[in-house]
Design a protein around this motif. Structure first.
Motif: not given
Length: 528
Positions: A354-356, A365-367, A395-396
């Protein structure tokens, strides 16, 4: 040396300061010429064709091959003057060129071939000869290969740079040092010195008189000495061409073409490319153990935008792993990889990323932050910057690491990579075996792909094909399966651009062979 970067200065900008520097003649009275190697050939650590996985253009001048391949894919005699395959494909007989000698004075004959073929056992290049069961010496100038199975790729293999024939005497005497301290072939040039990562110096073999019909010149080379330099930054290499430090650039980035043409700094030769620039995906590490993440990564890359912006429309988009001239590249509709941003984002949503607020996706919790390797030459650094920006759109967060060509292979072998931008130069479908065989994990199998079905399809294509048509069909099936697993992202099919200074060297109008190699260099000369 390793550096971290998120910014890149265009090679074109670097050129501006040197465009009007005075050109100086580099061709010395001693008939010497200097070549700059292309990016894909940098970092060779040995001139041992039996064991090396990375060879450069100088190899074709040190060693001759039994067979040569022309640009139209036809095969021509060289150290073998003729050949005959039995109807069942289980024997090949070759007549050998008389009067040939190695640089160390040893004769080339049938015993040479009988000693040479077994040296491939246990090496990465063993697949070139693994179909040969035994070598029979019929007479001093006739050799017969008795086969384990038919090998429809035999002539292509024998024409490969990896099938340059070394002197058995020198090869045995030097052991592991062969190819580093000395390399001894029958070719038109002898190895004078080799400084790994810097340069290779060759001197003419004055006794040479057995070239293939791909060269007009059938005697000794017209150039007495050739230095092959390794210059990672192409803008520096171009300035060397302008100022006389280099006579020939064997690889010219497309964004330099307009500058070279407008300044009349050199003559350009454009040849069809024989490779693909692509992004391997390490399937053994998270998040790329998930096929949905791999597919999203593949669909994020806009091949057309890269062709237009990075390569000024020169070359072709790549949508699978093989060059478009190969029939094995013609895969089923829907398997070619093409840009689809909406689907890429949807796949990551499905996979739970999911996008932050900062635009970077996260899961548990891991980007979604990954390592993106590239090599330290101008073209690949620029291409990698564009890839980085396109991955950001899904989003990467890809952090670029720039490494020299030798170090990057060590990092692959240690499995320290996730994504990389790289290229290969090979005009045969067996490149699929090279990069995706489960027996080659780390390097060259950078995707770290180990899969039972894949290896079975590989085996069928590599060893169970009895005819050329059957081989094409088997490799196409193997290629299609690899595409379905999203192990890489095809990006670009380059044209090969070569530049030379017409004031210092002459180059024949017609380039023979699929690459700019010994066949053409033999007909070059230094201009006084």
């Amino acid at each position: 040396m390793r550096t971290m970067t998120k910014a890149f200065l265009s090679g074109s900008a670097l050129l501006s300061a040197g465009l009007f520097m005075t050109s100086l003649p580099s061709a010395a009275m001693a008939q010497e010429a200097t070549f700059a190697l292309p990016a894909g050939e940098l970092g060779a650590t040995s001139y041992n064709p039996v064991t090396s996985s990375n060879l450069n253009s100088a190899t074709s001048l040190i060693y001759d091959r039994l067979i040569e391949q022309d640009a139209d894919q036809s095969f021509h005699p060289h150290l073998a003057t003729s050949w005959q395959e039995s109807p069942d494909g289980m024997t090949w007989e070759f007549k050998l060129h008389p009067g040939v000698k190695f640089h160390d004075g040893e004769p080339f004959n049938a015993e040479t071939i009988a000693a040479w073929i077994p040296t491939f056992a246990g090496t990465e290049n063993a697949f070139m000869v693994e179909a040969i069961d035994k070598v029979v010496v019929v007479d001093p100038l006739t050799i017969k290969f008795v086969m384990k199975r038919p090998e429809p790729n035999m002539l292509y293999n024998l024409a490969s740079s990896f099938m340059g024939v070394p002197s058995p005497k020198s090869y045995k005497a030097l052991g592991k040092d062969y190819g580093v301290t000395t390399a001894v072939g029958t070719g038109p040039f002898k190895l004078e010195s080799f400084s790994i990562g810097l340069e290779t110096v060759l001197v003419r073999n004055d006794d040479y008189a057995w070239d293939s019909d791909l060269s007009v010149n059938q005697g000794a080379a017209k150039i007495a000495k050739i230095t092959f330099r390794e210059i990672p930054d192409q803008s520096t290499a171009f300035l060397e061409l302008k100022t006389g430090g280099v006579d020939v650039l064997l690889g010219v980035p497309t964004d330099f073409l307009s500058i070279i043409k407008s300044e009349k700094a050199a003559t350009i030769i454009t040849m069809p490319g024989t490779g693909i620039n692509y992004m391997p995906i390490n399937t053994s590490v998270a998040p790329f153990t998930d096929i949905k993440v791999r597919q999203a990564t593949a669909l994020a890359i806009n091949q057309k935008a890269i062709l237009d912006s990075v390569y000024a429309g020169v070359g072709q988009e790549a949508h699978n792993f093989l060059i478009s001239s190969l029939p094995e590249s013609q895969v089923k509709p829907g398997l070619d990889v093409s840009f689809d941003l909406a689907k890429a984002n949807a796949l990551l949503d499905e996979a739970g990323w999911k996008r932050a607020d900062d635009g970077v996706r996260a899961k548990d919790g891991q980007p979604l932050k990954v390592k993106l390797f590239t090599q330290n030459d101008t073209e690949f650094k620029r291409l990698t910057q564009v890839v980085q920006a396109q991955l950001k759109d899904i989003g990467m967060d890809a952090e670029i690491t720039v490494l020299d060509s030798s170090t990057i292979r060590d990092e692959y072998k240690k499995n320290n990579h996730q994504l990389a931008v790289r290229g290969y130069d090979w005009n045969n479908a067996d490149i699929l075996d090279w990069f995706f065989s489960g027996a080659r994990l780390g390097y060259p199998n950078i995707s770290m792909w180990k899969d039972a079905k894949s290896d079975e399809l590989n085996k069928t294509a590599m060893t169970n094909s009895k005819t050329s048509a059957e081989r094409i069909a088997n490799f196409r099936t193997y290629h299609e399966y690899l595409l379905s697993q999203f192990l890489f992202v095809p990006i670009y099919q380059p044209a090969t651009n070569i530049a030379f200074n017409p004031k210092t060297v002459s180059v024949p109008e017609k380039v023979r062979g699929p690459r700019f190699r010994s066949q053409t260099i033999m007909d070059m000369q230094v201009l006084q």
